[in-house]
Scaffold this active site. Structure first.
Site, PDB file in Angstrom:
ATOM      1  N   ARG A  71       0.823  -1.132   0.050  1.00  0.00           N
ATOM      2  CA  ARG A  71       0.099  -0.174   0.005  1.00  0.00           C
ATOM      3  C   ARG A  71       0.891   1.226  -0.086  1.00  0.00           C
ATOM      4  O   ARG A  71       1.875   1.436   0.631  1.00  0.00           O
ATOM      5  CB  ARG A  71      -0.910  -0.053   1.134  1.00  0.00           C
ATOM      6  CG  ARG A  71      -1.671  -1.255   1.370  1.00  0.00           C
ATOM      7  CD  ARG A  71      -2.457  -1.142   2.839  1.00  0.00           C
ATOM      8  NE  ARG A  71      -3.209  -2.486   2.917  1.00  0.00           N
ATOM      9  CZ  ARG A  71      -3.621  -2.671   4.229  1.00  0.00           C
ATOM     10  NH1 ARG A  71      -3.902  -1.673   5.065  1.00  0.00           N
ATOM     11  NH2 ARG A  71      -4.394  -3.902   4.445  1.00  0.00           N
ATOM     12  N   ASP A  73       0.235   5.572   1.019  1.00  0.00           N
ATOM     13  CA  ASP A  73      -0.766   6.203   1.622  1.00  0.00           C
ATOM     14  C   ASP A  73      -1.152   7.548   0.518  1.00  0.00           C
ATOM     15  O   ASP A  73      -0.514   7.649  -0.738  1.00  0.00           O
ATOM     16  CB  ASP A  73       0.172   7.186   2.778  1.00  0.00           C
ATOM     17  CG  ASP A  73       0.530   6.291   3.536  1.00  0.00           C
ATOM     18  OD1 ASP A  73       0.026   5.061   4.074  1.00  0.00           O
ATOM     19  OD2 ASP A  73       1.637   6.619   4.336  1.00  0.00           O
ATOM     20  N   ARG A 218       8.258   8.084   6.023  1.00  0.00           N
ATOM     21  CA  ARG A 218       8.124   9.469   6.233  1.00  0.00           C
ATOM     22  C   ARG A 218       8.345   9.847   7.647  1.00  0.00           C
ATOM     23  O   ARG A 218       8.626  10.957   7.700  1.00  0.00           O
ATOM     24  CB  ARG A 218       6.613   9.702   6.058  1.00  0.00           C
ATOM     25  CG  ARG A 218       6.100   9.574   4.449  1.00  0.00           C
ATOM     26  CD  ARG A 218       4.557   9.566   4.403  1.00  0.00           C
ATOM     27  NE  ARG A 218       3.915  10.731   4.898  1.00  0.00           N
ATOM     28  CZ  ARG A 218       2.579  10.903   5.166  1.00  0.00           C
ATOM     29  NH1 ARG A 218       1.738   9.874   4.905  1.00  0.00           N
ATOM     30  NH2 ARG A 218       2.056  11.954   5.699  1.00  0.00           N
TER      31      ARG A 218
END
Length: 284
Positions: A71, A73, A218
């Site tokens: 995945r 974001d 991140r």
């Protein structure tokens, strides 16, 4: 006798069906600015949803189930996202590539389609994922590519950032860089390569691991920026890892500078490697 005949007929039909289907690997790029991430959700536009809708046009009678390597974001981009799908073999790989792209918008695109073995799985066959985070490091924010880079106005020392990042190497507990809502069963990940370097006004963080936790790249970027700006010492990354406490780390960096650039598979699958990028960055 009827039971034996029925079993034989069922087995024969299943074998024929398996012979008339193909397993395809897709290499995908997208600008994540307008997407609520990769995975299909109850609301909001997603990359997986757009591609599955395109496939539904081509295969209207087929239940479409696209499996991604991982995945991303909302707001995160990709140049090397991968996925696989098993479909009727009415189209060649090149024909399928053209057909899907003909039903997609301008911000998501299929770069490659390859036929693969039936045991290939985009997620479980992958050995490594690689991300690049691009920081525009000048006093004034950029007007061009604003959604494709993250602007940091404080002057960053990329040499210190690179030195600090080496503490991330190896298999470790990354709790301090894990999102609160992360669903992984374990905080351990194995980072195999990490570097921080400058190209003109851009500072690039390049990191490769067997897998990543939710927001891991991140959150690492947020901490490295604090070190690069002189707010923290070079050994802060190592200290954060030892704390195993997300609340002691830096703020999560914005999504718009982050790119999934590569997903690696064993050579036995014989899959070509696309160039990395983005844009001016090296294709390796």
């Amino acid at each position: 006798k009827r039971s034996i005949r029925h079993k034989f007929t069922f087995s024969f039909k299943a074998e024929i069906q398996s012979l008339t289907r193909k397993n395809y690997k897709l290499t995908i790029q997208y600008d994540g600015s307008d997407f609520h991430g990769w995975q299909v959700q109850a609301w909001g536009r997603t990359v997986q949803g757009d591609i599955e809708n395109a496939l539904s046009v081509i295969y209207p009678d087929e239940k479409i189930a696209l499996i991604g390597a991982g995945r991303t974001d909302a707001g995160v981009h990709a140049l090397g996202q991968t996925a696989h799908i098993n479909l009727p073999s009415k189209l060649s790989a090149d024909e399928l590539l053209q057909a899907i792209n003909g039903n997609l918008g301008q911000d998501v695109w299929i770069d490659q389609v390859e036929e693969t073995k039936n045991d290939f799985h985009a997620r479980f066959s992958a050995t490594h994922r690689r991300y690049r985070y691009v920081i525009h490091n000048t006093k004034m924010r950029p007007a061009i590519l604003n959604s494709g880079v993250t602007h940091v106005h404080r002057t960053l020392d990329e040499v210190k950032m690179h030195e600090a990042a080496q503490a991330l190497l190896g298999e470790q507990d990354f709790t301090s860089f894990r999102a609160a809502l992360c669903q992984s069963n374990t905080p351990f990940r194995n980072v195999t390569d990490v570097s921080v370097y400058r190209q003109g006004r851009y500072v690039i963080i390049d990191i490769r691991a067997n897998a990543f936790l939710h927001h891991m790249v991140r959150n690492i970027t947020g901490a490295l920026v604090e070190i690069g700006a002189g707010e923290q010492d070079v050994d802060w990354i190592a200290h954060l890892l030892s704390l195993k406490d997300r609340s002691q780390s830096a703020a999560t960096a914005k999504p718009n500078g982050l790119y999934l650039v590569d997903v690696t598979y064993p050579e036995e699958h014989g899959l070509p490697k696309p160039p990395l990028g983005p844009l001016f960055l090296p294709e390796y």
